[in-house]
Design a protein around this motif. Sequence first.
Motif, mmCIF file in Angstrom:
data_model
loop_
_atom_site.group_PDB
_atom_site.id
_atom_site.type_symbol
_atom_site.label_atom_id
_atom_site.label_comp_id
_atom_site.label_asym_id
_atom_site.label_seq_id
_atom_site.Cartn_x
_atom_site.Cartn_y
_atom_site.Cartn_z
ATOM 1 N N ASP A 122 -12.715 -17.939 21.546
ATOM 2 C CA ASP A 122 -11.522 -17.112 22.232
ATOM 3 C C ASP A 122 -11.240 -15.850 21.759
ATOM 4 O OD1 ASP A 122 -12.097 -19.297 24.296
ATOM 5 O OD2 ASP A 122 -9.909 -20.110 23.902
ATOM 6 N N ALA A 123 -11.422 -15.933 20.461
ATOM 7 C CA ALA A 123 -10.716 -14.561 19.795
ATOM 8 C C ALA A 123 -11.874 -13.532 20.038
ATOM 9 C CB ALA A 123 -10.474 -14.674 18.244
ATOM 10 N N VAL A 124 -13.273 -13.883 20.207
ATOM 11 C CA VAL A 124 -14.160 -12.824 20.477
ATOM 12 C C VAL A 124 -13.925 -12.302 21.806
ATOM 13 C CG1 VAL A 124 -16.700 -12.707 20.649
ATOM 14 C CG2 VAL A 124 -15.859 -13.800 18.934
ATOM 15 N N ARG A 125 -13.550 -13.466 22.700
ATOM 16 C CA ARG A 125 -13.303 -13.047 24.158
ATOM 17 C C ARG A 125 -12.125 -12.174 24.647
ATOM 18 N NH1 ARG A 125 -14.118 -18.194 27.878
ATOM 19 N NH2 ARG A 125 -13.894 -16.550 29.430
ATOM 20 N N LEU B 74 -2.187 -10.868 19.515
ATOM 21 C CA LEU B 74 -3.238 -11.845 19.625
ATOM 22 C C LEU B 74 -3.761 -11.764 21.099
ATOM 23 C CD1 LEU B 74 -2.111 -14.123 17.082
ATOM 24 C CD2 LEU B 74 -3.863 -12.859 16.790
ATOM 25 N N ASN B 75 -3.123 -11.538 21.767
ATOM 26 C CA ASN B 75 -3.860 -11.863 23.334
ATOM 27 C C ASN B 75 -4.652 -13.108 23.549
ATOM 28 O OD1 ASN B 75 -4.119 -10.828 25.907
ATOM 29 N ND2 ASN B 75 -6.212 -9.930 25.469
ATOM 30 N N TYR B 76 -3.786 -14.141 23.180
ATOM 31 C CA TYR B 76 -4.488 -15.625 23.208
ATOM 32 C C TYR B 76 -4.497 -16.015 24.994
ATOM 33 C CZ TYR B 76 0.188 -16.901 21.924
ATOM 34 O OH TYR B 76 1.476 -16.861 22.055
ATOM 35 N N PRO B 77 -5.485 -16.601 25.364
ATOM 36 C CA PRO B 77 -5.410 -17.293 26.850
ATOM 37 C C PRO B 77 -4.270 -18.330 26.976
ATOM 38 C CG PRO B 77 -7.378 -18.034 25.571
ATOM 39 C CD PRO B 77 -6.592 -17.078 24.685
ATOM 40 N N ASP B 78 -4.275 -19.295 26.138
ATOM 41 C CA ASP B 78 -3.573 -20.503 26.360
ATOM 42 C C ASP B 78 -2.534 -20.685 25.224
ATOM 43 O OD1 ASP B 78 -2.594 -22.914 27.043
ATOM 44 O OD2 ASP B 78 -4.630 -23.554 27.466
ATOM 45 N N ALA B 79 -1.197 -20.653 25.672
ATOM 46 C CA ALA B 79 -0.128 -20.796 24.470
ATOM 47 C C ALA B 79 -0.193 -22.446 24.183
ATOM 48 C CB ALA B 79 1.130 -20.602 25.287
ATOM 49 N N GLN B 80 -0.713 -23.376 24.986
ATOM 50 C CA GLN B 80 -0.695 -24.876 24.648
ATOM 51 C C GLN B 80 -1.638 -25.021 23.490
ATOM 52 O OE1 GLN B 80 -1.320 -27.263 27.874
ATOM 53 N NE2 GLN B 80 0.315 -28.714 26.997
ATOM 54 N N LEU B 81 -2.868 -24.317 23.561
ATOM 55 C CA LEU B 81 -4.121 -24.546 22.850
ATOM 56 C C LEU B 81 -3.638 -23.647 21.430
ATOM 57 C CD1 LEU B 81 -7.184 -23.714 24.453
ATOM 58 C CD2 LEU B 81 -6.890 -25.562 23.244
ATOM 59 N N LYS C 167 -7.082 -16.843 14.632
ATOM 60 C CA LYS C 167 -6.446 -15.912 13.646
ATOM 61 C C LYS C 167 -7.687 -15.460 12.745
ATOM 62 C CE LYS C 167 -2.494 -14.745 12.178
ATOM 63 N NZ LYS C 167 -1.281 -14.441 12.249
ATOM 64 N N PHE C 168 -8.408 -16.445 12.227
ATOM 65 C CA PHE C 168 -9.518 -16.338 11.431
ATOM 66 C C PHE C 168 -10.053 -15.299 12.121
ATOM 67 C CE2 PHE C 168 -13.736 -17.198 9.649
ATOM 68 C CZ PHE C 168 -13.350 -16.855 8.397
ATOM 69 N N LYS C 169 -10.898 -15.532 13.096
ATOM 70 C CA LYS C 169 -11.727 -14.743 13.788
ATOM 71 C C LYS C 169 -11.077 -13.275 14.235
ATOM 72 C CE LYS C 169 -15.805 -14.214 15.243
ATOM 73 N NZ LYS C 169 -17.043 -14.187 14.282
ATOM 74 N N ALA C 170 -9.853 -13.458 14.811
ATOM 75 C CA ALA C 170 -9.111 -12.175 15.311
ATOM 76 C C ALA C 170 -9.195 -11.148 13.970
ATOM 77 C CB ALA C 170 -7.854 -12.490 15.610
ATOM 78 N N LYS C 171 -8.748 -11.525 12.801
ATOM 79 C CA LYS C 171 -8.751 -10.849 11.722
ATOM 80 C C LYS C 171 -9.932 -10.293 11.322
ATOM 81 C CE LYS C 171 -7.043 -10.604 6.857
ATOM 82 N NZ LYS C 171 -6.530 -11.168 5.801
ATOM 83 N N LYS C 172 -11.118 -11.145 11.324
ATOM 84 C CA LYS C 172 -12.464 -10.472 10.885
ATOM 85 C C LYS C 172 -12.783 -9.493 12.078
ATOM 86 C CE LYS C 172 -13.666 -13.161 7.610
ATOM 87 N NZ LYS C 172 -14.001 -12.550 6.241
#
Length: 199
Positions: free
Chosen positions: A105-108, A148-155, A166-171
């Motif tokens: 999801d971070a990639v997307r 972060l622009n994550y798609p789902d707050a529950q996830l 977070k790991f992928k977003a930082k990379k």
Amino acid sequence: MKKIIISLLLSLFTLSICFSQDTITLKTSEDIKAKVLEVSPTEIKYKRFDNLEGPVHIVLVADVLMIRYENGTKGIFNVEKAEPSTTTAETTVSTENLFYKGQNDAVRYYNGYKGAGTGTLVVSLLSPIAGLIPAILCSASAPKERNLNYPDAQLMSKDEYYTGYKFKAKKIKQGKVWTNWGIALGVNVFLILALSSGQ
């Protein structure tokens, strides 16, 4: 000859000891080399591997991401239940899937690197050496929550998903920042070569 054989045996014994340890991975990404003595629903008792004769240490299960045992098996911990997920293969798979889903999801969805990438590019176009400062600072810092622009707050409230995202977003942020610094360096080198060949 006898000394060589004894040295070889001691080396093999030392190597076998080095590889026969458990590793407790905390949610802070810190690894503890240990000998796990007991795992209860709320805490893990262990001895530090570098001091097996020393005191028994305790860490809360809520602070632990995973235990890698000396035999190669893993115990992945579920935050919501505060129990090791090694009890069923299904729980382990779903925990690992959440981590990888977070990364995918971070990639997307993650695009909060644009400010850091653009700032690094602009400063680096003026001077690649000066551009190292924002490049290092931006790539060392974790992405801000609001970016972060994550798609789902529950996830995102699930620790495994959050850690993966977070790991992928930082990379991704590090990659974009250093790519922009490299582009600016290339432009500067090209300009210097073009100007020097014209004279």
